[in-house]
Scaffold this active site. Structure first.
Site, PDB file in Angstrom:
ATOM      1  N   ASP A 290       0.844  -1.197   0.000  1.00 29.15           N
ATOM      2  CA  ASP A 290       0.000   0.000   0.000  1.00 29.15           C
ATOM      3  C   ASP A 290       0.878   1.246   0.000  1.00 29.15           C
ATOM      4  O   ASP A 290       2.097   1.157  -0.155  1.00 29.15           O
ATOM      5  CB  ASP A 290      -0.973  -0.025   1.187  1.00 29.15           C
ATOM      6  CG  ASP A 290      -0.264  -0.047   2.535  1.00 29.15           C
ATOM      7  OD1 ASP A 290       0.950   0.241   2.602  1.00 29.15           O
ATOM      8  OD2 ASP A 290      -0.946  -0.358   3.528  1.00 29.15           O
ATOM      9  N   LEU A 291       0.280   2.402   0.219  1.00 29.54           N
ATOM     10  CA  LEU A 291       1.042   3.656   0.196  1.00 29.54           C
ATOM     11  C   LEU A 291       2.110   3.727   1.282  1.00 29.54           C
ATOM     12  O   LEU A 291       3.092   4.448   1.139  1.00 29.54           O
ATOM     13  CB  LEU A 291       0.079   4.847   0.343  1.00 29.54           C
ATOM     14  CG  LEU A 291      -0.778   5.158  -0.881  1.00 29.54           C
ATOM     15  CD1 LEU A 291      -1.789   6.250  -0.556  1.00 29.54           C
ATOM     16  CD2 LEU A 291       0.090   5.563  -2.052  1.00 29.54           C
TER      17      LEU A 291
END
Length: 130
Positions: free
Chosen positions: A15-16
């Protein structure tokens, strides 16, 4: 006895924050289950075509302990906890080296035509109980 399956974390799995997105652990354990069944000698496509039987996830208990990150090599351990007439309960853990990152208990059901519960064939039950 545990079945072991290894996989690497790719960029697309993160994810980020740069850690494995939580839902991807479910994909990792699904791949490990598929390989376990294949290595037992069970052809799931033939099982469906010949007998109309499929396995479906009924329940998952998931415990996220520590994050995995890009390029980690993970090991998924699959172990039979219990088998009944139409149900299989497994423990599946995801580790990086000696560190356990994710623990799960997965309940599978055996379904026949029309999605109704059906008995697990005796020969497959015996293979899974070894």
């Amino acid at each position: 006895m545990s079945h072991l399956f290894s996989c690497r974390v790719y960029y697309e799995d993160t994810d980020l924050a740069g850690i494995v997105y939580y839902a991807n652990y479910l994909k990792f354990i699904e791949r490990a289950r598929s390989e376990w069944v294949r290595e037992l000698g069970v052809d799931q496509s033939a099982l469906k075509a010949d007998e109309g039987i499929v396995f479906a996830v009924r329940r998952v208990e998931a415990d996220y302990l520590s994050p995995a990150r890009f390029d980690d090599v993970l090991t998924i351990s699959t172990q039979v906890r219990d088998i009944s007439a139409a149900r299989i309960t497994l423990t599946q853990d995801v580790s990086r080296g000696d560190d356990t990152l994710f623990k799960s208990v997965v309940t599978l059901v055996c379904l026949g035509e029309g999605g109704r519960p059906t008995r697990l064939p005796a020969d497959i039950r015996q293979l899974m109980q070894r």
